[in-house]
Design an enzyme around this catalytic site. Structure first.
Site, short mmCIF file in Angstrom:
data_model
loop_
_atom_site.label_atom_id
_atom_site.label_comp_id
_atom_site.label_asym_id
_atom_site.label_seq_id
_atom_site.Cartn_x
_atom_site.Cartn_y
_atom_site.Cartn_z
N THR A 147 57.60 -51.05 12.96
CA THR A 147 56.30 -51.38 13.54
C THR A 147 56.30 -52.75 14.20
O THR A 147 56.92 -53.69 13.72
CB THR A 147 55.22 -51.33 12.45
OG1 THR A 147 55.25 -50.04 11.85
CG2 THR A 147 53.84 -51.57 13.04
N GLY A 228 52.91 -54.35 8.94
CA GLY A 228 52.86 -54.66 7.51
C GLY A 228 52.32 -53.59 6.60
O GLY A 228 51.97 -53.88 5.46
N GLY A 229 52.21 -52.34 7.06
CA GLY A 229 51.79 -51.28 6.15
C GLY A 229 50.44 -51.57 5.52
O GLY A 229 49.48 -51.97 6.19
#
Length: 338
Positions: A147, A228-229
């Site tokens: 990501t 960062g989820g």
């Protein structure tokens, strides 16, 4: 800067809605405690109410009366329970896995209360595996990555915030009968029927992506975000309040010592939960760390530049001045102007 409107993910908005009118001093132990405990409530509601496979009572979830009631649940000590609310009187329902994590967390909390002893950052249910979530890249570029986030603003005030992200192999469970891993973000859905995040044909799994725009009087003034989820909405909340409440400029807000907690079912395999957990950067004031531990948080002190991958752009609509900031964490962020 007073932002009149925000366009991020609903968990970010709910964290803001849970805040009282007056906040403690920015960066203080009271401040961090308040944000962490509110974040736990918002994430519990995410687990019960957010998804694409059922109607989401978003108006109720973001309403003043609902969040005033939820805010009253924030006490002086760290909560170790998963506590989804009942917007509009609805009964929350969790997946079997999340329910098991919640029961285990409640049991551990009661055991802790009886013994009066501390507990290190442990797991409820399946173990939490650090690094098993959204991939990241080390400063030397040697580790995996996926990501990213980008913000753009032009001289006329047009803005875009985007968090491109795909599937990856290294943390994605393989279907034994088929021999290949799940597709993009599919691991985030549940197989239990009837949930907002149930695997459903034609519906998307709930994701952690939360690119954000802030508007003042209907005019875009800032775009921001981070990879960062499950940490995205937490890091962005800290950044946004550092600008709007702490009075920091964009780069100061990005650089400020950050934190995250994992006190909710994770979005990534093995979908673990760490009740009471709180990870802070080592640059955090030692007095603040000590005060948070006295409040019952299981504080892990991580590296000095480990929490976040934020970037942001802004435009002052009165002067037309453009500004930007990039995160030194990871040594991969850039702020460029021309």
């Amino acid at each position: 800067m007073q932002a009149g409107r925000l366009e991020p993910g609903p968990v970010f908005l709910q964290q803001l809605a849970l805040l009282p009118d007056r906040l403690p001093a920015h960066g203080s132990a009271d401040y961090v405690h308040l944000l962490v405990e509110g974040g736990k409530l918002a994430m519990a509601d995410r687990e019960a109410w957010y998804g694409d496979a059922a109607d989401v009572p978003l108006d109720a979830l973001l309403s003043g009366p609902y969040n005033a009631g939820r805010r009253a649940l924030v006490g002086d000590t760290a909560s170790r329970e998963l506590r989804p609310g009942s917007p509009g009187g609805r009964t929350p329902r969790l997946s079997a896995h999340a329910h098991a994590l919640a029961v285990a967390a409640r049991s551990r909390s009661r055991s802790r209360s009886r013994s009066g002893s501390g507990q290190g950052p442990g797991a409820a249910g399946e173990p939490y595996a650090p690094g098993a979530g959204e991939p990241t890249v080390a400063t030397d570029g040697s580790t995996r990555g996926d990501t990213c986030h980008i913000d753009v603003v032009d001289r006329w005030g047009n803005m875009v915030a985007a968090t491109p992200s795909g599937g990856w192999l290294q943390s994605n469970p393989v279907v034994p009968e088929l021999g290949f891993p799940l597709g993009t973000r599919l691991q985030m859905a549940w197989l239990d029927p009837g949930l907002p995040n149930t695997l459903t044909p034609g519906r998307r799994p709930r994701t952690t992506l939360s690119p954000s725009l802030a508007l003042r009087d209907g005019v875009p003034v800032m775009a921001f975000g981070t990879p960062g989820g499950d940490h995205q909405d937490q890091w962005q909340l800290h950044f946004f309040l550092a600008v709007t409440h702490g009075g920091l400029d964009l780069q100061e807000a990005v650089d400020a010592p950050n934190w995250h907690h994992d006190a909710f079912p994770g979005s990534f395999h093995p979908r673990g939960m760490r009740p009471g957990s709180l990870t802070v950067e080592s640059r955090t004031d030692p007095a603040v760390i000590a005060a948070l531990r006295r409040r019952g948080h299981d504080v892990t002190v991580a590296g000095p530049w480990s929490e976040g991958r934020l970037c942001a752009v802004a435009r002052d609509p009165r002067t037309g001045i453009l500004s930007a900031a990039a995160d030194p964490r990871g040594a991969q962020g850039y702020a460029v102007g021309r």
